[in-house]
Design a protein around this motif. Structure first.
Motif, PDB file in Angstrom:
ATOM      1  N   LEU A 153     -29.599 -39.180  23.482  1.00  0.00           N
ATOM      2  CA  LEU A 153     -29.017 -40.524  23.414  1.00  0.00           C
ATOM      3  C   LEU A 153     -28.548 -40.841  21.997  1.00  0.00           C
ATOM      4  CD1 LEU A 153     -31.598 -42.278  25.752  1.00  0.00           C
ATOM      5  CD2 LEU A 153     -29.118 -42.220  26.149  1.00  0.00           C
ATOM      6  N   ARG A 154     -29.307 -40.395  20.997  1.00  0.00           N
ATOM      7  CA  ARG A 154     -28.890 -40.613  19.605  1.00  0.00           C
ATOM      8  C   ARG A 154     -27.571 -39.896  19.303  1.00  0.00           C
ATOM      9  NH1 ARG A 154     -32.477 -43.317  16.659  1.00  0.00           N
ATOM     10  NH2 ARG A 154     -34.254 -43.733  17.983  1.00  0.00           N
ATOM     11  N   MET A 155     -27.407 -38.695  19.890  1.00  0.00           N
ATOM     12  CA  MET A 155     -26.143 -37.971  19.694  1.00  0.00           C
ATOM     13  C   MET A 155     -25.004 -38.672  20.430  1.00  0.00           C
ATOM     14  SD  MET A 155     -26.896 -33.934  19.455  1.00  0.00           S
ATOM     15  CE  MET A 155     -27.533 -33.557  21.026  1.00  0.00           C
ATOM     16  N   LEU A 156     -25.288 -39.084  21.667  1.00  0.00           N
ATOM     17  CA  LEU A 156     -24.228 -39.700  22.482  1.00  0.00           C
ATOM     18  C   LEU A 156     -23.679 -40.982  21.848  1.00  0.00           C
ATOM     19  CD1 LEU A 156     -25.650 -39.186  26.092  1.00  0.00           C
ATOM     20  CD2 LEU A 156     -23.534 -38.200  25.183  1.00  0.00           C
ATOM     21  N   ARG A 157     -24.503 -41.701  21.112  1.00  0.00           N
ATOM     22  CA  ARG A 157     -24.022 -42.961  20.528  1.00  0.00           C
ATOM     23  C   ARG A 157     -23.295 -42.706  19.192  1.00  0.00           C
ATOM     24  NH1 ARG A 157     -29.226 -45.980  17.618  1.00  0.00           N
ATOM     25  NH2 ARG A 157     -29.644 -44.286  16.181  1.00  0.00           N
ATOM     26  N   PHE A 158     -23.307 -41.469  18.723  1.00  0.00           N
ATOM     27  CA  PHE A 158     -22.807 -41.149  17.380  1.00  0.00           C
ATOM     28  C   PHE A 158     -21.908 -39.915  17.429  1.00  0.00           C
ATOM     29  CE2 PHE A 158     -24.177 -39.474  12.954  1.00  0.00           C
ATOM     30  CZ  PHE A 158     -23.134 -40.125  12.322  1.00  0.00           C
ATOM     31  N   TYR A 159     -20.814 -40.010  18.175  1.00  0.00           N
ATOM     32  CA  TYR A 159     -19.821 -38.933  18.259  1.00  0.00           C
ATOM     33  C   TYR A 159     -20.421 -37.587  18.661  1.00  0.00           C
ATOM     34  CZ  TYR A 159     -17.201 -42.340  15.479  1.00  0.00           C
ATOM     35  OH  TYR A 159     -16.605 -43.474  15.017  1.00  0.00           O
ATOM     36  N   GLY A 160     -21.493 -37.619  19.420  1.00  0.00           N
ATOM     37  CA  GLY A 160     -22.105 -36.368  19.876  1.00  0.00           C
ATOM     38  C   GLY A 160     -22.739 -35.555  18.770  1.00  0.00           C
ATOM     39  N   SER A 161     -23.068 -36.235  17.667  1.00  0.00           N
ATOM     40  CA  SER A 161     -23.584 -35.452  16.535  1.00  0.00           C
ATOM     41  C   SER A 161     -24.984 -35.876  16.101  1.00  0.00           C
ATOM     42  CB  SER A 161     -22.623 -35.549  15.353  1.00  0.00           C
ATOM     43  OG  SER A 161     -22.244 -36.883  15.146  1.00  0.00           O
ATOM     44  N   ARG A 162     -25.732 -34.896  15.634  1.00  0.00           N
ATOM     45  CA  ARG A 162     -27.030 -35.129  15.013  1.00  0.00           C
ATOM     46  C   ARG A 162     -26.800 -35.303  13.518  1.00  0.00           C
ATOM     47  NH1 ARG A 162     -31.153 -32.093  18.487  1.00  0.00           N
ATOM     48  NH2 ARG A 162     -29.368 -30.816  19.030  1.00  0.00           N
ATOM     49  N   GLN A 163     -25.840 -34.486  13.080  1.00  0.00           N
ATOM     50  CA  GLN A 163     -25.522 -34.418  11.666  1.00  0.00           C
ATOM     51  C   GLN A 163     -24.064 -34.826  11.554  1.00  0.00           C
ATOM     52  OE1 GLN A 163     -26.073 -30.350  10.379  1.00  0.00           O
ATOM     53  NE2 GLN A 163     -25.053 -30.794   8.440  1.00  0.00           N
ATOM     54  N   LYS A 164     -23.733 -35.660  10.594  1.00  0.00           N
ATOM     55  CA  LYS A 164     -22.375 -36.158  10.443  1.00  0.00           C
ATOM     56  C   LYS A 164     -21.365 -35.015  10.438  1.00  0.00           C
ATOM     57  CE  LYS A 164     -20.284 -40.066   8.108  1.00  0.00           C
ATOM     58  NZ  LYS A 164     -20.252 -40.970   6.976  1.00  0.00           N
ATOM     59  N   TYR A 165     -20.289 -35.181  11.200  1.00  0.00           N
ATOM     60  CA  TYR A 165     -19.172 -34.226  11.306  1.00  0.00           C
ATOM     61  C   TYR A 165     -19.506 -32.950  12.063  1.00  0.00           C
ATOM     62  CZ  TYR A 165     -17.438 -37.460   7.796  1.00  0.00           C
ATOM     63  OH  TYR A 165     -17.096 -38.594   7.131  1.00  0.00           O
ATOM     64  N   VAL A 166     -20.715 -32.868  12.659  1.00  0.00           N
ATOM     65  CA  VAL A 166     -21.012 -31.716  13.514  1.00  0.00           C
ATOM     66  C   VAL A 166     -21.246 -32.239  14.926  1.00  0.00           C
ATOM     67  CG1 VAL A 166     -22.474 -29.698  13.888  1.00  0.00           C
ATOM     68  CG2 VAL A 166     -22.141 -30.576  11.552  1.00  0.00           C
ATOM     69  N   SER A 167     -20.178 -32.239  15.760  1.00  0.00           N
ATOM     70  CA  SER A 167     -20.305 -32.758  17.118  1.00  0.00           C
ATOM     71  C   SER A 167     -20.737 -31.637  18.048  1.00  0.00           C
ATOM     72  CB  SER A 167     -18.969 -33.348  17.582  1.00  0.00           C
ATOM     73  OG  SER A 167     -18.659 -34.473  16.797  1.00  0.00           O
ATOM     74  N   GLU A 168     -21.990 -31.707  18.496  1.00  0.00           N
ATOM     75  CA  GLU A 168     -22.525 -30.654  19.369  1.00  0.00           C
ATOM     76  C   GLU A 168     -22.106 -30.878  20.812  1.00  0.00           C
ATOM     77  OE1 GLU A 168     -26.776 -30.057  18.673  1.00  0.00           O
ATOM     78  OE2 GLU A 168     -26.479 -31.029  16.736  1.00  0.00           O
ATOM     79  N   ILE A 169     -21.978 -32.138  21.185  1.00  0.00           N
ATOM     80  CA  ILE A 169     -21.500 -32.500  22.521  1.00  0.00           C
ATOM     81  C   ILE A 169     -20.439 -33.590  22.329  1.00  0.00           C
ATOM     82  CG2 ILE A 169     -23.639 -31.925  23.758  1.00  0.00           C
ATOM     83  CD1 ILE A 169     -24.494 -34.833  23.538  1.00  0.00           C
ATOM     84  N   THR A 170     -19.684 -33.880  23.401  1.00  0.00           N
ATOM     85  CA  THR A 170     -18.748 -34.994  23.255  1.00  0.00           C
ATOM     86  C   THR A 170     -19.543 -36.288  23.432  1.00  0.00           C
ATOM     87  OG1 THR A 170     -18.210 -34.935  25.597  1.00  0.00           O
ATOM     88  CG2 THR A 170     -16.749 -33.715  24.119  1.00  0.00           C
ATOM     89  N   GLY A 171     -19.176 -37.280  22.664  1.00  0.00           N
ATOM     90  CA  GLY A 171     -19.897 -38.544  22.741  1.00  0.00           C
ATOM     91  C   GLY A 171     -18.970 -39.672  22.390  1.00  0.00           C
ATOM     92  N   ILE A 172     -19.544 -40.858  22.231  1.00  0.00           N
ATOM     93  CA  ILE A 172     -18.722 -41.994  21.813  1.00  0.00           C
ATOM     94  C   ILE A 172     -19.355 -42.612  20.578  1.00  0.00           C
ATOM     95  CG2 ILE A 172     -17.653 -42.487  24.033  1.00  0.00           C
ATOM     96  CD1 ILE A 172     -19.802 -44.627  24.467  1.00  0.00           C
ATOM     97  N   ASN A 173     -18.759 -43.688  20.117  1.00  0.00           N
ATOM     98  CA  ASN A 173     -19.309 -44.409  18.986  1.00  0.00           C
ATOM     99  C   ASN A 173     -19.793 -45.751  19.490  1.00  0.00           C
ATOM    100  OD1 ASN A 173     -19.846 -45.692  16.588  1.00  0.00           O
ATOM    101  ND2 ASN A 173     -17.694 -46.151  16.179  1.00  0.00           N
ATOM    102  N   THR A 174     -21.105 -45.893  19.646  1.00  0.00           N
ATOM    103  CA  THR A 174     -21.648 -47.158  20.112  1.00  0.00           C
ATOM    104  C   THR A 174     -23.005 -47.367  19.463  1.00  0.00           C
ATOM    105  OG1 THR A 174     -22.435 -48.424  22.016  1.00  0.00           O
ATOM    106  CG2 THR A 174     -22.371 -46.024  22.297  1.00  0.00           C
ATOM    107  N   ARG A 175     -23.018 -48.177  18.397  1.00  0.00           N
ATOM    108  CA  ARG A 175     -24.244 -48.364  17.636  1.00  0.00           C
ATOM    109  C   ARG A 175     -24.488 -49.844  17.409  1.00  0.00           C
ATOM    110  NH1 ARG A 175     -21.511 -43.970  13.864  1.00  0.00           N
ATOM    111  NH2 ARG A 175     -20.373 -45.844  13.346  1.00  0.00           N
ATOM    112  N   MET A 176     -25.766 -50.231  17.448  1.00  0.00           N
ATOM    113  CA  MET A 176     -26.099 -51.607  17.105  1.00  0.00           C
ATOM    114  C   MET A 176     -25.999 -51.738  15.585  1.00  0.00           C
ATOM    115  SD  MET A 176     -29.712 -53.607  17.472  1.00  0.00           S
ATOM    116  CE  MET A 176     -30.018 -53.128  19.164  1.00  0.00           C
TER     117      MET A 176
END
Ligand code: PLP
Length: 365
Positions: free
Chosen positions: A207-230
């Motif tokens: 879920l943390r990856m999905l809300r942050f462009y599919g990334s754990r680490q900035k600019y490394v998208s492991e999966i496709t995701g979106i940008n949705t953050r509180m």
């Protein structure tokens, strides 16, 4: 008399100084997205509900969409929800390409566990109960059935922050629970915000990856995701609101007590609370056969009410492709045609509550 359905300013003013302080603190920090305020709030809120992890997102709608996605549910899969759900509950399913399957509600407006088992098919991938109006569904029974079929539960808790069954809070019965902090909700931000809660560390990471462009680490998208953050400003204010959530719940419960004791008009069916549950009254929903007349009558007396909701999902124009027709879910349709929501919010003055009671009791149909 001029009684509005809700006056957000009055709820804000109950703790105005603290909200203003929190906002300034976040503004002055120079850090506005994914910072300390969000981390604090995620910890505080997940602890309050009794779940391990909290993942703050931009809305309750996004929380639902990401919850379904995190469980790997998509095209060809079915998710069971309620026929009287809010449309956003169902969008959580269809925005992932999955198919909603509807179960009728019981007399408390929650998913009827007696009808749940018949809706399960080999394609069912999850059960999504909606704790409508602030009253927790019969989660003990729903959980029993989910466990029997080894199905995950996604709870839509957008209206029920703090509601309990046998002392256990809504949002702690599922694999992922989803809350909204839209301004009018029992815990409201000053803008859009939402959260997913889970006890599962893999789902937390996903879920943390999905809300942050599919990334754990900035600019490394492991999966496709979106940008949705509180954002930090909302999180800082929600930490203040959380401190007063119980007080504001009691405020609404005092109003509901007055309505329940004061409204005696036989044309009105008052809401009931299931044994061993605590209703937090996000919405005080009555039923009336002469709804349009009642709403007009109240409007003439200066009283504004709401309807939650006038069109059930299966009859919404956007779901025409599902092929449902009027009569397919008569209980949901009956509620859609008869429900009226009375004003109820923290900060509502007594004289306005009295005016609503007096007006409703003088309604002759
Ligand atoms: C408000 C609400 C949502 C959506 O939450 P938002 O934060 O407005 O996107 C979902 N489900 C239910 C039952 C709601 O009441």
């Amino acid at each position: 008399m001029d009684v509005k359905f809700t006056v957000l300013q009055r709820t804000f003013e109950l703790h105005k100084e603290e909200y203003e302080e929190a906002t300034l603190r976040a503004l002055r920090s120079g850090w506005y997205v994914l910072g300390k305020e969000l981390e604090n709030f995620e910890n505080q809120f997940s602890q309050y509900i009794g779940m391990k992890y909290g993942i703050g997102v931009n809305s309750g709608q996004d929380a639902l969409i990401l919850a379904v996605r995190a469980l790997g549910i998509g095209e060809g899969d079915e998710v069971i929800t309620q026929s009287n759900a809010y449309i956003a509950s169902v969008f959580g399913i269809t925005e992932n390409g999955a198919t909603p399957v509807f179960v009728e509600p019981d007399e408390y407006f929650g998913m009827d566990p007696e009808k749940l088992e018949a809706a399960i098919t080999p394609k069912t991938k999850a059960i999504l109960p909606v704790h409508l109006y602030g009253h927790i569904c019969n989660m003990e029974k729903i959980r029993e059935i989910a466990d029997k079929y080894n199905l995950p539960i996604i709870e839509d808790c957008a209206q029920c922050h703090g509601s309990k069954i046998n002392g256990v809070k809504a949002g702690s019965f599922s694999t992922i629970s989803c809350f909204s902090f839209y301004p009018t909700k029992p815990l409201g931000a000053f803008g859009d915000a939402g959260i997913c809660l889970t006890n599962d560390s893999d789902l937390n990471e996903k879920l943390r990856m999905l809300r942050f462009y599919g990334s754990r680490q900035k600019y490394v998208s492991e999966i496709t995701g979106i940008n949705t953050r509180m954002d930090e400003i909302q999180a800082a204010n929600l930490s203040v609101g959380l401190k007063y959530l119980e007080d504001e719940k009691i405020y609404r419960q005092n109003i509901s007590d007055k309505y329940l004791n004061g409204i005696t008009n036989p044309l009105i069916k008052l809401p009931e609370t299931r044994e061993n549950t605590e209703h937090v009254y996000h919405i005080f929903g009555i039923l009336c056969d002469k709804r349009d007349e009642l709403i007009d009558f109240l409007a003439e007396k200066g009283i504004q009410v709401g309807i939650h909701y006038p069109i059930p999902p299966h009859l919404s124009p956007c779901y025409e492709y599902l092929g449902y027709k009027k009569g397919d879910f008569p209980i949901a349709e009956k509620y859609a045609d008869h429900e009226v929501s009375l004003p109820i919010y923290a900060g509502m003055p007594d004289n306005e509550v009295e005016a609503v009671i007096e007006a409703i009791n003088s309604f002759a149909g």
